[in-house]
Design a protein around this motif. Structure first.
Motif, short mmCIF file in Angstrom:
data_model
loop_
_atom_site.label_atom_id
_atom_site.label_comp_id
_atom_site.label_asym_id
_atom_site.label_seq_id
_atom_site.Cartn_x
_atom_site.Cartn_y
_atom_site.Cartn_z
N PHE A 39 39.05 22.82 9.92
CA PHE A 39 37.66 22.46 9.62
C PHE A 39 37.40 22.77 8.15
O PHE A 39 37.68 23.88 7.69
N ILE A 40 36.87 21.77 7.43
CA ILE A 40 36.55 21.98 6.01
C ILE A 40 35.14 22.55 5.92
O ILE A 40 34.18 21.93 6.39
N LEU A 41 35.03 23.72 5.33
CA LEU A 41 33.73 24.38 5.20
C LEU A 41 33.28 24.35 3.74
O LEU A 41 34.02 24.71 2.84
N GLY A 42 32.03 23.87 3.54
CA GLY A 42 31.45 23.93 2.20
C GLY A 42 30.65 25.22 2.10
O GLY A 42 31.18 26.32 2.22
N GLY A 43 29.33 25.08 1.92
CA GLY A 43 28.48 26.26 1.83
C GLY A 43 28.05 26.80 3.19
O GLY A 43 27.34 27.80 3.26
N GLY A 44 28.41 26.11 4.25
CA GLY A 44 28.04 26.57 5.60
C GLY A 44 26.53 26.51 5.84
O GLY A 44 26.00 27.28 6.64
N SER A 45 25.84 25.57 5.18
CA SER A 45 24.38 25.54 5.30
C SER A 45 23.88 24.48 6.27
O SER A 45 22.67 24.31 6.44
N ASN A 46 24.82 23.75 6.90
CA ASN A 46 24.38 22.73 7.86
C ASN A 46 25.18 22.82 9.15
O ASN A 46 25.22 21.88 9.92
N GLY A 102 24.51 24.80 -0.46
CA GLY A 102 25.73 24.10 -0.08
C GLY A 102 26.42 23.43 -1.24
O GLY A 102 26.02 23.56 -2.40
N THR A 103 27.48 22.71 -0.89
CA THR A 103 28.36 22.11 -1.90
C THR A 103 28.11 20.61 -2.02
O THR A 103 27.46 20.00 -1.17
N VAL A 104 28.69 20.06 -3.07
CA VAL A 104 28.57 18.62 -3.29
C VAL A 104 29.28 17.86 -2.16
O VAL A 104 28.77 16.86 -1.65
N ALA A 129 22.95 14.16 2.06
CA ALA A 129 21.77 15.04 1.92
C ALA A 129 20.71 14.38 1.05
O ALA A 129 21.02 13.65 0.10
N GLY A 130 19.48 14.66 1.37
CA GLY A 130 18.40 14.03 0.62
C GLY A 130 17.10 14.78 0.76
O GLY A 130 16.97 15.72 1.55
N ALA A 131 16.14 14.33 -0.01
CA ALA A 131 14.79 14.88 0.02
C ALA A 131 13.92 13.99 -0.86
O ALA A 131 14.45 13.26 -1.71
N VAL A 137 21.82 19.36 12.12
CA VAL A 137 22.85 20.40 12.01
C VAL A 137 24.04 20.01 12.90
O VAL A 137 23.90 19.20 13.81
N GLU A 138 25.18 20.62 12.61
CA GLU A 138 26.39 20.31 13.39
C GLU A 138 26.85 21.57 14.12
O GLU A 138 26.97 22.63 13.50
N TYR A 139 27.09 21.43 15.42
CA TYR A 139 27.64 22.54 16.19
C TYR A 139 29.16 22.50 16.08
O TYR A 139 29.77 21.45 16.34
C1 LIG Z 1 17.07 26.42 3.51
C2 LIG Z 1 17.78 25.11 3.69
C3 LIG Z 1 17.19 23.95 3.23
C4 LIG Z 1 17.83 22.71 3.39
N1 LIG Z 1 17.21 21.59 2.93
C5 LIG Z 1 17.83 20.39 3.06
C6 LIG Z 1 17.21 19.19 2.58
O1 LIG Z 1 16.11 19.20 2.02
N2 LIG Z 1 17.88 18.02 2.73
C7 LIG Z 1 19.12 17.95 3.33
O2 LIG Z 1 19.68 16.85 3.41
N3 LIG Z 1 19.71 19.06 3.80
C8 LIG Z 1 19.11 20.26 3.68
N4 LIG Z 1 19.71 21.41 4.17
C9 LIG Z 1 20.99 21.30 4.89
C10 LIG Z 1 22.25 21.56 4.03
O3 LIG Z 1 21.97 22.44 2.99
C11 LIG Z 1 22.82 20.27 3.45
O4 LIG Z 1 23.17 19.40 4.47
C12 LIG Z 1 24.05 20.57 2.58
O5 LIG Z 1 24.31 19.44 1.80
C13 LIG Z 1 25.29 20.94 3.38
O6 LIG Z 1 26.31 21.31 2.48
P1 LIG Z 1 27.36 22.45 2.83
O7 LIG Z 1 28.36 22.50 1.72
O8 LIG Z 1 26.67 23.72 3.13
O9 LIG Z 1 28.05 21.85 4.12
P2 LIG Z 1 28.62 22.69 5.37
O10 LIG Z 1 27.48 23.18 6.17
O11 LIG Z 1 29.63 23.64 4.93
O12 LIG Z 1 29.36 21.50 6.15
C14 LIG Z 1 28.62 20.43 6.70
C15 LIG Z 1 29.60 19.32 7.11
O13 LIG Z 1 30.18 18.77 5.93
C16 LIG Z 1 31.61 18.78 6.03
N5 LIG Z 1 32.16 18.96 4.69
C17 LIG Z 1 31.87 19.95 3.81
N6 LIG Z 1 32.55 19.77 2.68
C18 LIG Z 1 33.30 18.64 2.85
C19 LIG Z 1 34.24 17.94 2.04
N7 LIG Z 1 34.56 18.33 0.82
N8 LIG Z 1 34.81 16.82 2.55
C20 LIG Z 1 34.51 16.39 3.79
N9 LIG Z 1 33.64 17.02 4.61
C21 LIG Z 1 33.05 18.12 4.13
C22 LIG Z 1 31.91 19.96 6.95
O14 LIG Z 1 33.20 19.84 7.52
C23 LIG Z 1 30.77 19.84 7.94
O15 LIG Z 1 31.13 18.88 8.91
C24 LIG Z 1 19.09 22.66 4.02
C25 LIG Z 1 19.70 23.83 4.48
C26 LIG Z 1 19.05 25.06 4.31
C27 LIG Z 1 19.71 26.30 4.79
#
Ligand SMILES: Cc1cc2nc3c(=O)[nH]c(=O)nc-3n(C[C@H](O)[C@H](O)[C@H](O)COP(=O)(O)OP(=O)(O)OC[C@H]3O[C@@H](n4cnc5c(N)ncnc54)[C@H](O)[C@@H]3O)c2cc1C
Length: 328
Positions: free
Chosen positions: A60-67, A127-129, A137-139, A322-324
């Protein structure tokens, strides 16, 4: 040789066994991953995927773990934390090439220093790009898919195939509201975003800063601080609702306020809901906040309760943003 030994030998520094996933997600729930690896470069990611495939191990590829919400039973495989962080600006073309592991805030702030604008609407999203592109992701009526020019991705391939690195353009991603092709490809065949080329535009630094401050203030005013995974549910798409015409683009439809998941949850009384150590935020009815020591199961049960109240009041079935992850 057993799996742990083999992985440790191939991956070396950054490889660990029995890692608690709650320490790697913003909502801070989730059990132990069998194996965990901090990949600091694109090569590290490719090696990790190759190694996992070689021994038929789920990864599983983890970015910032925020979704993501990891199960209390953890993850039965290898979690690859993407820490690849190269950024390279091409100011004459207003473009940037960025590793998937770069934190979104870092990209936005470095672009600002280069007088490059475009992604301000994402400021404050953790989170990451790579994670942002995965879920588009959007807003504020915009989403990242509109800015992606092309990408280098890793295609894991079939069980007996070597992974391939290829370049794809924007169309390949099939971006739509909070989704991309990456989301739709199942499990072990899921491509990994290694690098992205993003198109920005020249702008004055003061103007970009003004926008960043405004986005930051809106976020501060409307979203809770604390341990969460952002919005639990997506807004229901306009075509799934009766008598609502959606404006905006397919990539980022414009949702009438009273048909957003947050509004419906709020008006269905979700802010009163809690379950053990988790509760619905009083600031934003689409956020679940971990009050401390919460279990992933408590989050999921509360999400079900939230879905139910909206189903009862509006006859609308909310779907998770969110993803479980892991075994539930
Ligand atoms: C306080 C808060 C506010 C937020 N506000 C918003 C908002 O306004 N809009 C919005 O859209 N989201 C929002 N989010 C959700 C989240 O932050 C975004 O979806 C963010 O872009 C997820 O990035 P991440 O790196 O944390 O992904 P993760 O949670 O680490 O992973 C999410 C999914 O992406 C996959 N993934 C990660 N990196 C890669 C890669 N390099 N290649 C392929 N797959 C990959 C993972 O395998 C997983 O399936 C918010 C979250 C929080 C906690």
């Amino acid at each position: 040789m057993n799996k742990a030994k083999l992985l440790a030998e191939i991956l070396k520094p950054g490889f660990r066994e029995h890692e608690l996933m709650r320490d790697h997600t913003t909502i801070q729930v989730g059990g132990v991953a069998d194996f965990y690896y901090e990949a600091n470069s694109i090569d590290d990611i490719v090696n990790a995927v190759k190694a996992a495939k070689k021994i038929c191990l789920p990864y599983f590829i983890l970015g910032g773990g925020s979704n993501v919400i990891f199960s209390d039973y953890g993850f039965p495989g290898l979690v690859v934390k993407n820490n690849a962080k190269n950024i390279s600006f091409m100011n004459e073309k207003s473009q940037v090439i960025v590793d998937g592991g770069v934190p979104m805030s870092k990209l936005i702030l470095e672009a600002t220093s280069n007088n490059l604008s475009g992604l301000e609407f994402l400021y404050g999203i953790p989170g990451t790009v790579g994670g942002a592109v995965y879920g588009n992701a959007g807003a504020h009526g915009q989403s990242i898919g509109d800015f992606v020019k092309n990408a280098t991705i890793l295609i894991p391939g079939e069980e007996n195939e070597e992974p391939q690195i290829i370049q794809v353009d924007n169309k390949w991603f099939e971006f739509s509201y909070r989704s991309s092709k990456l989301k739709k490809i199942p499990g072990l065949k899921k491509p990994v975003v290694l690098t992205l080329k993003i198109q920005l535009a020249q702008n004055r630094q003061e103007e970009i800063m003004r926008r960043l401050n405004s986005v930051k203030k809106t976020r501060w005013d409307t979203q809770p601080v604390g341990m969460s995974a952002g919005c639990i549910f997506k807004n229901p798409l306009p075509e799934t609702l009766v008598n609502v015409s959606g404006r905006g683009s397919k990539n980022m439809p414009e949702f009438p306020k009273e048909r957003t998941a947050g509004y419906m949850l709020d008006h269905a009384g979700a802010k009163k809901l809690k379950n053990g150590n988790v509760r619905v935020s009083s600031k934003h009815a689409n956020f679940i906040v971990n009050s401390g020591n919460a279990k992933a199961q408590e989050v999921r049960q509360l999400a079900e309760q939230m879905r139910d109240v909206v189903q009862k009041k509006y006859n609308v079935n909310l779907n998770e943003e969110v993803e479980y992850v892991g075994q539930w």
